[in-house]
Design a protein around this motif. Structure first.
Motif, PDB file in Angstrom:
ATOM      1  N   HIS A  96      23.051  -6.531  -7.236  1.00  7.65           N
ATOM      2  CA  HIS A  96      23.220  -5.779  -5.984  1.00  7.65           C
ATOM      3  C   HIS A  96      24.697  -5.646  -5.631  1.00  7.65           C
ATOM      4  O   HIS A  96      25.154  -4.581  -5.216  1.00  7.65           O
ATOM      5  CB  HIS A  96      22.466  -6.481  -4.858  1.00  7.65           C
ATOM      6  N   TYR A  97      25.457  -6.723  -5.784  1.00 12.86           N
ATOM      7  CA  TYR A  97      26.887  -6.693  -5.477  1.00 12.86           C
ATOM      8  C   TYR A  97      27.620  -5.730  -6.407  1.00 12.86           C
ATOM      9  O   TYR A  97      28.461  -4.951  -5.960  1.00 12.86           O
ATOM     10  CB  TYR A  97      27.472  -8.098  -5.606  1.00 12.86           C
ATOM     11  N   VAL A  99      26.435  -3.139  -8.113  1.00 12.63           N
ATOM     12  CA  VAL A  99      26.015  -1.744  -8.011  1.00 12.63           C
ATOM     13  C   VAL A  99      26.352  -1.152  -6.644  1.00 12.63           C
ATOM     14  O   VAL A  99      26.949  -0.093  -6.548  1.00 12.63           O
ATOM     15  CB  VAL A  99      24.510  -1.608  -8.306  1.00 12.63           C
ATOM     16  N   TRP A 100      25.954  -1.825  -5.574  1.00 18.76           N
ATOM     17  CA  TRP A 100      26.118  -1.252  -4.234  1.00 18.76           C
ATOM     18  C   TRP A 100      27.283  -1.838  -3.451  1.00 18.76           C
ATOM     19  O   TRP A 100      27.686  -1.296  -2.438  1.00 18.76           O
ATOM     20  CB  TRP A 100      24.845  -1.435  -3.412  1.00 18.76           C
ATOM     21  N   GLY A 101      27.810  -2.962  -3.851  1.00 20.84           N
ATOM     22  CA  GLY A 101      28.928  -3.561  -3.138  1.00 20.84           C
ATOM     23  C   GLY A 101      28.466  -4.511  -2.057  1.00 20.84           C
ATOM     24  O   GLY A 101      27.297  -4.858  -1.955  1.00 20.84           O
ATOM     25  N   HIS A 102      29.405  -4.933  -1.264  1.00 21.98           N
ATOM     26  CA  HIS A 102      29.139  -5.905  -0.206  1.00 21.98           C
ATOM     27  C   HIS A 102      29.636  -5.345   1.104  1.00 21.98           C
ATOM     28  O   HIS A 102      30.800  -4.981   1.228  1.00 21.98           O
ATOM     29  CB  HIS A 102      29.857  -7.213  -0.537  1.00 21.98           C
ATOM     30  N   ARG A 103      28.749  -5.246   2.080  1.00 24.20           N
ATOM     31  CA  ARG A 103      29.154  -4.786   3.403  1.00 24.20           C
ATOM     32  C   ARG A 103      29.666  -5.990   4.179  1.00 24.20           C
ATOM     33  O   ARG A 103      28.922  -6.946   4.410  1.00 24.20           O
ATOM     34  CB  ARG A 103      27.978  -4.144   4.129  1.00 24.20           C
ATOM     35  N   ARG A 115      33.131   2.197   5.845  1.00 23.57           N
ATOM     36  CA  ARG A 115      33.052   2.219   4.383  1.00 23.57           C
ATOM     37  C   ARG A 115      34.384   1.851   3.736  1.00 23.57           C
ATOM     38  O   ARG A 115      34.407   1.307   2.639  1.00 23.57           O
ATOM     39  CB  ARG A 115      32.601   3.616   3.932  1.00 23.57           C
ATOM     40  N   TRP A 118      34.720  -1.908   2.843  1.00 29.19           N
ATOM     41  CA  TRP A 118      33.933  -2.471   1.750  1.00 29.19           C
ATOM     42  C   TRP A 118      34.839  -2.727   0.550  1.00 29.19           C
ATOM     43  O   TRP A 118      35.875  -2.090   0.390  1.00 29.19           O
ATOM     44  CB  TRP A 118      32.825  -1.519   1.336  1.00 29.19           C
ATOM     45  N   ARG A 121      34.609  -0.315  -5.843  1.00 31.02           N
ATOM     46  CA  ARG A 121      34.009  -0.565  -7.147  1.00 31.02           C
ATOM     47  C   ARG A 121      35.057  -0.999  -8.161  1.00 31.02           C
ATOM     48  O   ARG A 121      34.790  -1.835  -9.026  1.00 31.02           O
ATOM     49  CB  ARG A 121      33.309   0.697  -7.640  1.00 31.02           C
TER      50      ARG A 121
END
Length: 188
Positions: A96-97, A99-103, A115, A118, A121
């Motif tokens: 998850h980290y 692919v989508w990153g960390h909010r 955004r 964040w 990538r």
């Protein structure tokens, strides 16, 4: 500095266990969560292999049985990094980290992060860059990591200047403040 104690390992013996399955005695029992994970892994994997390879035969038996077995056995183990999680939970969080990153959590979640705050990538995938460059080529890696072709993320904004005013209140002031609060409470 305060330190806490995690009691999760103490409660691991209280997990529900399956002691018998289809008339077969399982001895001390299998943790039901692991049994459910294994059943799900076998169904998903075997269905996908069945759709690509065809009906299982002796030749393809290892392909049908080994990957979901390894996934179940390795994923159900307790994690060494965090004793409250299984290894599978660590895998899911890691994917998850990446692919989508960390909010980021700001003010305990009361303020949503923009955004631009964040982690990009390129920072998340920086240690994978050499392997990506070898396998995909330099141009594809630059696009994936946010090279020249990627859109730039705006800066977070200017710094906020704070003016601090220090006040020292003594006990006499605190008694007066407490007295005002009592008088308001009585008159109401």
């Amino acid at each position: 500095m305060r330190q806490g104690i995690t009691y999760t390992a103490c409660f691991s013996g209280l997990e529900p266990r399956q002691h018998e399955l289809l008339g077969i005695d399982l001895g001390k029992g299998v943790v039901r969560r692991t049994l459910l994970l294994g059943a799900l892994a076998f169904v998903v994997w075997d269905l996908s292999v069945f759709l690509t390879v065809g009906f299982p035969s002796i030749r393809w038996l290892t392909l049908y049985l080994l990957p979901p077995s390894l996934f179940t056995v390795m994923g159900a183990k307790p994690s060494k990094a965090c004793d409250r999680r299984t290894v599978l939970a660590g895998w899911v969080i890691g994917v998850h980290y990446q692919v989508w990153g960390h909010r980021p959590v700001i003010c305990g979640g009361r303020v949503l992060a923009h955004r631009s705050e964040w982690i990009p990538r390129s920072a998340r995938w920086s240690r994978l860059a050499p392997a990506l460059a070898r396998n995909l080529g330099e141009a594809a890696t630059a696009r994936l990591l946010g090279g020249a072709g990627a859109e730039s993320v705006p800066a977070a904004g200017p710094a906020v200047e704070l003016e601090h005013t220090v006040r020292l209140y003594g006990p006499d002031h605190m008694v007066r403040v407490a007295g005002r609060g009592r008088r308001k409470g009585r008159s109401a």
